[in-house]
Design a protein around this motif. Structure first.
Motif, PDB file in Angstrom:
ATOM      1  N   PHE A   1      -8.033  -8.018  -2.500  1.00  0.00           N
ATOM      2  CA  PHE A   1      -8.292  -7.213  -1.314  1.00  0.00           C
ATOM      3  C   PHE A   1      -8.656  -8.085  -0.118  1.00  0.00           C
ATOM      4  O   PHE A   1      -9.277  -9.141  -0.262  1.00  0.00           O
ATOM      5  N   LEU A   2      -8.305  -7.606   1.051  1.00  0.00           N
ATOM      6  CA  LEU A   2      -8.645  -8.298   2.293  1.00  0.00           C
ATOM      7  C   LEU A   2     -10.136  -8.184   2.587  1.00  0.00           C
ATOM      8  O   LEU A   2     -10.784  -9.152   2.969  1.00  0.00           O
ATOM      9  N   GLU A   3     -10.680  -6.984   2.405  1.00  0.00           N
ATOM     10  CA  GLU A   3     -12.092  -6.772   2.727  1.00  0.00           C
ATOM     11  C   GLU A   3     -12.658  -5.588   1.956  1.00  0.00           C
ATOM     12  O   GLU A   3     -11.914  -4.780   1.398  1.00  0.00           O
ATOM     13  N   LEU A   4     -13.966  -5.526   1.897  1.00  0.00           N
ATOM     14  CA  LEU A   4     -14.745  -4.422   1.343  1.00  0.00           C
ATOM     15  C   LEU A   4     -14.679  -4.274  -0.174  1.00  0.00           C
ATOM     16  O   LEU A   4     -15.465  -3.532  -0.744  1.00  0.00           O
ATOM     17  N   MET A   5     -13.754  -4.938  -0.848  1.00  0.00           N
ATOM     18  CA  MET A   5     -13.624  -4.863  -2.303  1.00  0.00           C
ATOM     19  C   MET A   5     -13.389  -6.272  -2.843  1.00  0.00           C
ATOM     20  O   MET A   5     -13.003  -7.169  -2.102  1.00  0.00           O
ATOM     21  N   THR A   6     -13.607  -6.412  -4.120  1.00  0.00           N
ATOM     22  CA  THR A   6     -13.369  -7.693  -4.770  1.00  0.00           C
ATOM     23  C   THR A   6     -12.365  -7.533  -5.895  1.00  0.00           C
ATOM     24  O   THR A   6     -12.224  -6.430  -6.433  1.00  0.00           O
ATOM     25  N   PRO A   7     -11.681  -8.611  -6.232  1.00  0.00           N
ATOM     26  CA  PRO A   7     -11.791  -9.952  -5.674  1.00  0.00           C
ATOM     27  C   PRO A   7     -11.016 -10.057  -4.365  1.00  0.00           C
ATOM     28  O   PRO A   7     -10.108  -9.274  -4.107  1.00  0.00           O
TER      29      PRO A   7
END
Length: 123
Positions: A41-47
């Motif tokens: 993910f780019l942002e807000l989630m992982t990885p």
């Protein structure tokens, strides 16, 4: 050569947002048994992409293909992704990185979405 395929999505605060992407990952993996298929993910989630790529490389991946599962070539695909890819290439000079166009730029994807829209219209 060990290969990795990373499906790269935006991310969201709501964990349920990722469910279709998890299903896409599983469907893709089922058709590519000799390739490690993962979701970043780019942002807000992982990885995130650097984290996942580093893990795949540590696991032996020599070729990493990144598929942006975005509908279009917006700012994230045109600006953010190239910066991430440049950094990955600097951090892992012996690895072959390939980047696909945004999924929504593919005619087959658009045809599938159009068919969904048509079937949803009650026609």
């Amino acid at each position: 050569m060990k290969k990795s395929l990373i499906l790269f999505a935006h991310g969201a605060r709501d964990p349920n947002w990722a469910e279709p992407f998890k299903r896409l990952r599983a469907m893709t993996q089922a058709n590519l048994p000799n390739v490690a298929v993962e979701l970043a993910f780019l942002e807000l989630m992982t990885p995130d992409l650097p984290q996942l790529a580093a893990q795949q490389i540590a696991d032996g991946a020599q070729q990493v293909t990144i598929v942006p599962v975005f509908l279009g070539q917006g700012g994230h695909v045109r600006r953010d992704l190239p910066v991430l890819i440049d950094q990955l290439r600097r951090d892992h000079p012996g690895v072959n990185f390939q980047v696909a166009a945004a999924a929504g730029e593919d005619d087959g994807v658009l045809q599938a979405l159009a068919q969904y829209c048509i079937s949803s219209s009650g026609k």
